[in-house]
Motif scaffolding. Structure first.
Motif, PDB file in Angstrom:
ATOM      1  N   ARG A   1     -19.623 -13.393  28.235  1.00 50.18           N
ATOM      2  CA  ARG A   1     -19.261 -12.687  26.998  1.00 50.18           C
ATOM      3  C   ARG A   1     -20.370 -12.744  25.956  1.00 50.18           C
ATOM      4  N   ASP A   2     -21.276 -13.698  26.101  1.00 49.99           N
ATOM      5  CA  ASP A   2     -22.434 -13.778  25.216  1.00 49.99           C
ATOM      6  C   ASP A   2     -23.556 -12.839  25.646  1.00 49.99           C
TER       7      ASP A   2
ATOM      8  N   ALA B   1     -33.424 -15.503  26.775  1.00 45.43           N
ATOM      9  CA  ALA B   1     -32.400 -15.895  25.798  1.00 45.43           C
ATOM     10  C   ALA B   1     -31.037 -16.058  26.474  1.00 45.43           C
ATOM     11  N   LEU B   2     -30.276 -17.019  26.000  1.00 42.89           N
ATOM     12  CA  LEU B   2     -28.933 -17.222  26.529  1.00 42.89           C
ATOM     13  C   LEU B   2     -28.016 -16.080  26.131  1.00 42.89           C
TER      14      LEU B   2
ATOM     15  N   ALA C   1     -29.969 -27.252  24.412  1.00 36.37           N
ATOM     16  CA  ALA C   1     -29.129 -27.529  23.246  1.00 36.37           C
ATOM     17  C   ALA C   1     -28.134 -26.391  23.015  1.00 36.37           C
ATOM     18  N   ALA C   2     -28.604 -25.156  23.154  1.00 33.51           N
ATOM     19  CA  ALA C   2     -27.718 -24.006  22.964  1.00 33.51           C
ATOM     20  C   ALA C   2     -26.694 -23.897  24.086  1.00 33.51           C
ATOM     21  N   PHE C   3     -27.109 -24.159  25.313  1.00 35.59           N
ATOM     22  CA  PHE C   3     -26.195 -24.154  26.465  1.00 35.59           C
ATOM     23  C   PHE C   3     -25.022 -25.107  26.217  1.00 35.59           C
ATOM     24  N   CYS C   4     -25.351 -26.294  25.762  1.00 35.72           N
ATOM     25  CA  CYS C   4     -24.302 -27.291  25.526  1.00 35.72           C
ATOM     26  C   CYS C   4     -23.422 -26.924  24.330  1.00 35.72           C
TER      27      CYS C   4
ATOM     28  N   GLU D   1     -36.437 -21.329  36.730  1.00 31.81           N
ATOM     29  CA  GLU D   1     -36.751 -22.728  36.434  1.00 31.81           C
ATOM     30  C   GLU D   1     -36.051 -23.186  35.151  1.00 31.81           C
ATOM     31  N   GLN D   2     -36.038 -22.341  34.171  1.00 30.72           N
ATOM     32  CA  GLN D   2     -35.407 -22.622  32.882  1.00 30.72           C
ATOM     33  C   GLN D   2     -33.947 -23.055  33.070  1.00 30.72           C
ATOM     34  N   CYS D   3     -33.218 -22.314  33.877  1.00 27.65           N
ATOM     35  CA  CYS D   3     -31.790 -22.595  34.071  1.00 27.65           C
ATOM     36  C   CYS D   3     -31.583 -23.888  34.845  1.00 27.65           C
ATOM     37  N   ALA D   4     -32.383 -24.100  35.885  1.00 28.75           N
ATOM     38  CA  ALA D   4     -32.249 -25.325  36.674  1.00 28.75           C
ATOM     39  C   ALA D   4     -32.540 -26.552  35.812  1.00 28.75           C
TER      40      ALA D   4
END
Length: 205
Positions: A66-67, A194-195, A146-149, A105-108
């Motif tokens: 949804r983001d 970007a997330l 930090a944003a993921f969390c 790599e960023q996501c892992a």
């Protein structure tokens, strides 16, 4: 040929290993299916929260979708706690190991480190270090974790949140695990995506 001829690997021949390679390729092609099944098992994992680990995972992925997040982020949000059943003390590393050959790599990296970043919200209540994430302060993916969390992980324990079911995410998971493992075009070392994407999010909401 139904089985290899050898009982010790050093005794195998070309025919044996070509036979095994075909089986391994076929087995690997069903990774997405096995992971989706393992997600269901999260319903029986760690209790005490107001939602199951499966509910938490579906909420996290739904929030990501949804983001306006891309497929790598959504799959990572869905599977970030897949290690809870088998690796409760390093579930983040376990999940990252599963994802690493198939996502950016960023996501892992974010999945691998999210356990330390999550401590910001609770460690001070238990005599732990809520600032464990500061060890990665200079890492290029620090802000992403930090944003993921903040956006998707710590907020996804809400029994009233209307999330999508596993079936909704099936094609995305299948797409990710159908990729060529460790493909540089997928791993994109050093790239940051970007997330959130407000324009995509608008269309999804």
């Amino acid at each position: 040929m139904e089985k290899v001829k050898f009982t010790a690997m050093k005794d195998g021949d070309k025919e044996d290993y070509e036979f095994l390679t075909r089986h391994e390729i076929d087995y690997a092609s069903k990774t997405a299916e096995r992971l989706l099944g393992a997600l269901v098992d999260l319903d029986e994992s760690l209790s005490g929260y107001q939602v199951t680990r499966l509910g938490h995972s579906l909420q996290s992925a739904t929030r990501a979708w949804r983001d306006g997040a891309d497929t790598d982020w959504v799959a990572s949000a869905l599977l970030h706690d897949i290690g809870d059943i088998y690796a409760p003390y390093n579930h983040d590393e376990y999940a990252a190991t599963i994802l690493r050959p198939f996502v950016r790599e960023q996501c892992a990296w974010v999945v691998e480190k999210h356990g330390d970043f999550q401590k910001l919200y609770y460690a001070h209540h238990l005599g732990g270090n809520p600032h464990a994430r500061d060890a990665y302060r200079d890492h290029p993916y620090f802000d992403d974790c930090a944003a993921f969390c903040e956006r998707w992980d710590q907020t996804s324990f809400d029994p009233s949140y209307d999330h999508h079911d596993i079936g909704f995410f099936r094609e995305m998971v299948e797409e990710v695990f159908a990729r060529k493992p460790y493909d540089p075009a997928v791993i994109r070392s050093g790239a940051r995506v970007a997330l959130t994407d407000p324009s995509i999010a608008e269309g999804r909401n």
